[in-house]
Design a protein around this motif. Sequence first.
Motif, short mmCIF file in Angstrom:
data_model
loop_
_atom_site.label_atom_id
_atom_site.label_comp_id
_atom_site.label_asym_id
_atom_site.label_seq_id
_atom_site.Cartn_x
_atom_site.Cartn_y
_atom_site.Cartn_z
N GLU A 271 -40.49 -2.28 31.32
CA GLU A 271 -41.09 -3.53 30.87
C GLU A 271 -42.49 -3.71 31.45
OE1 GLU A 271 -38.64 -6.89 31.68
OE2 GLU A 271 -36.96 -6.17 30.46
N ASP A 272 -42.69 -3.29 32.68
CA ASP A 272 -44.00 -3.40 33.30
C ASP A 272 -45.01 -2.51 32.59
OD1 ASP A 272 -45.59 -4.61 35.39
OD2 ASP A 272 -45.68 -2.63 36.31
N GLN A 273 -44.58 -1.30 32.24
CA GLN A 273 -45.48 -0.42 31.49
C GLN A 273 -45.81 -1.01 30.12
OE1 GLN A 273 -43.73 3.49 31.29
NE2 GLN A 273 -44.14 3.97 33.44
N GLN A 274 -44.82 -1.62 29.50
CA GLN A 274 -45.06 -2.25 28.19
C GLN A 274 -46.07 -3.37 28.31
OE1 GLN A 274 -43.79 -1.21 25.19
NE2 GLN A 274 -45.21 -2.70 24.30
N ARG A 275 -45.96 -4.16 29.37
CA ARG A 275 -46.92 -5.25 29.59
C ARG A 275 -48.33 -4.71 29.76
NH1 ARG A 275 -49.33 -6.98 34.04
NH2 ARG A 275 -48.06 -5.62 35.38
N ILE A 276 -48.47 -3.69 30.60
CA ILE A 276 -49.79 -3.10 30.83
C ILE A 276 -50.32 -2.47 29.54
CG2 ILE A 276 -51.02 -1.29 32.12
CD1 ILE A 276 -48.92 -1.71 34.37
N PHE A 277 -49.44 -1.81 28.81
CA PHE A 277 -49.82 -1.17 27.55
C PHE A 277 -50.38 -2.19 26.57
CE2 PHE A 277 -48.50 0.76 23.40
CZ PHE A 277 -49.32 1.87 23.46
N GLU A 278 -49.71 -3.32 26.43
CA GLU A 278 -50.17 -4.34 25.48
C GLU A 278 -51.50 -4.95 25.90
OE1 GLU A 278 -46.93 -7.06 25.21
OE2 GLU A 278 -45.65 -5.68 24.06
N LEU A 279 -51.67 -5.18 27.20
CA LEU A 279 -52.95 -5.70 27.69
C LEU A 279 -54.06 -4.68 27.46
CD1 LEU A 279 -51.79 -7.31 31.07
CD2 LEU A 279 -52.59 -8.52 29.02
N ALA A 280 -53.74 -3.40 27.68
CA ALA A 280 -54.74 -2.35 27.49
C ALA A 280 -55.13 -2.25 26.02
CB ALA A 280 -54.19 -1.01 27.97
N LEU A 281 -54.16 -2.32 25.12
CA LEU A 281 -54.45 -2.24 23.69
C LEU A 281 -55.33 -3.41 23.25
CD1 LEU A 281 -51.10 -1.07 22.03
CD2 LEU A 281 -53.14 0.27 22.56
N ALA A 282 -55.07 -4.58 23.81
CA ALA A 282 -55.88 -5.76 23.47
C ALA A 282 -57.34 -5.54 23.88
CB ALA A 282 -55.31 -7.00 24.12
N GLU A 283 -57.56 -4.99 25.07
CA GLU A 283 -58.92 -4.72 25.53
C GLU A 283 -59.60 -3.67 24.67
OE1 GLU A 283 -60.09 -4.08 29.49
OE2 GLU A 283 -58.89 -5.71 30.33
N ILE A 284 -58.86 -2.62 24.34
CA ILE A 284 -59.41 -1.54 23.54
C ILE A 284 -59.78 -2.06 22.15
CG2 ILE A 284 -58.86 0.66 22.44
CD1 ILE A 284 -57.03 1.20 24.91
N GLU A 285 -58.90 -2.88 21.57
CA GLU A 285 -59.16 -3.43 20.23
C GLU A 285 -60.38 -4.34 20.24
OE1 GLU A 285 -56.85 -5.95 16.72
OE2 GLU A 285 -55.79 -5.36 18.55
N GLU A 286 -60.49 -5.16 21.26
CA GLU A 286 -61.66 -6.06 21.38
C GLU A 286 -62.94 -5.24 21.52
OE1 GLU A 286 -63.33 -9.71 24.20
OE2 GLU A 286 -61.38 -8.79 24.58
N PHE A 287 -62.88 -4.17 22.29
CA PHE A 287 -64.05 -3.28 22.48
C PHE A 287 -64.42 -2.61 21.17
CE2 PHE A 287 -65.60 1.03 23.51
CZ PHE A 287 -66.77 0.69 24.17
N SER A 288 -63.41 -2.16 20.42
CA SER A 288 -63.65 -1.47 19.15
C SER A 288 -64.26 -2.41 18.11
CB SER A 288 -62.35 -0.89 18.59
OG SER A 288 -61.81 0.06 19.50
N ASP A 289 -63.89 -3.70 18.20
CA ASP A 289 -64.42 -4.70 17.26
C ASP A 289 -65.81 -5.18 17.65
OD1 ASP A 289 -62.12 -4.47 15.81
OD2 ASP A 289 -61.15 -6.23 16.69
N GLY A 290 -66.30 -4.66 18.80
CA GLY A 290 -67.64 -5.06 19.25
C GLY A 290 -67.66 -6.37 20.00
N GLY A 291 -66.48 -6.75 20.54
CA GLY A 291 -66.37 -8.02 21.25
C GLY A 291 -66.89 -7.97 22.66
#
Length: 291
Positions: A271-291
Motif C-alpha cells: 500500500e505504501d508503494q502504491q501511495r508513492i506511485f500515485e503521487l509520483a505519477l501525478a507529478e510526472i503528469e503535471e510536468f508532462s502537461d507543462g505545469g
Amino acid sequence: MELPSVPASVTAMFTSGKLPPGMAALFTPAGELADGTYWSHVSSAVDEYLAAGAVDEKVRGVLALVQAYACLYELDDCPDPDDMDEDNDRAVELLKEAEANGVDEDETVELWWYSEDLRRRADQFRDYTAETDAYIAKYGALPHQRLDAKLEPAHDLYSAGDRAAALVLFREVAEISPWNSEFSGCIDRIGAGWCRLLHDAAHVEGPEAARKIWQEARAHFRAAKFPVTTHSWQLVEMLLGTGVPDIIEVIIYQWLEAAEKAGESDVPVTEDQQRIFELALAEIEEFSDGG
C-alpha cells in the motif's frame, strides 16, 4: 551441483511395506519423508536397526546407501569445512559399503559426483574464511562493515543538523567504485551514499543541483545501474515535491522494468508503494502537461 534424487533402490525399500515399524513410521506410503522427519532421523533409525542384529544381507547394501544419502543431504548446509570433510569421508565409506553389498554403480555415481563437489566447496569455503580472516586482521572489519561505519554516523550527524560533516561521509561512501574493487559486493551501501547526496541536493540546493548529483551518480554506476532496485521507492519518496519529476520518472520506469524482468507483474506491491506511485505519477503528469 544440486543433491541428486533419492536412489531408486532406496525408494523401493521405503515403499516395500517390509520396513521395521521404527523405520516405516518415517515415510509416507509413496516413499517420501513423513512430516517432521529429517534424513538424520532416518540415519539414526538405520543405526538402531543394524545394532539390533539379524539384518537381511540382501538389504545391507541399500541400508548403507540410505545412510550415505543422509550424510550428503545433511552436509548441504554445513557451516564448517572441516566438519564437511569429516562427514563426507563417512559418506564415502558408506558408498563403498553399498557397492560392496550389491548396489549397482549406476545408483551411486551421482552421489560420488556430489561428494566430490562438496569437497571442492569445503576447500573454497576454507580459502574464503582464510581470506576473510586476513582482511579483518588488516582492516578491522569486512568491507560492508567499513562502509556502515561511515553511513551510520553520517545519518546521525545529518539528523542532528551537522549537514557538512554528514555530506563528507556520504560522499566518501558514494565515491567508492562498486566495480573491480574490494567493495564490489557493497553496491547497496554505495548506492545509499548517492541517494543521500541526491536527497540533500534536491531539498537544500534545488532541482539543478539534484540533477547534477543524479548525472554524477549515474555515471559512477555506469548509467542504468543507479539506483539499485531496493532503493527505488525510498528514493522516489525522498524526491517528491522537489521539482525533479524527470528524475522520478526514470526511477519509476527502471523499477517497473526490473519487476517485469523478474516476472513480477503486480506492482507496486504494498500500500505504501502504491501511495508513492500515485503521487509520483501525478507529478510526472503535471510536468508532462507543462505545469
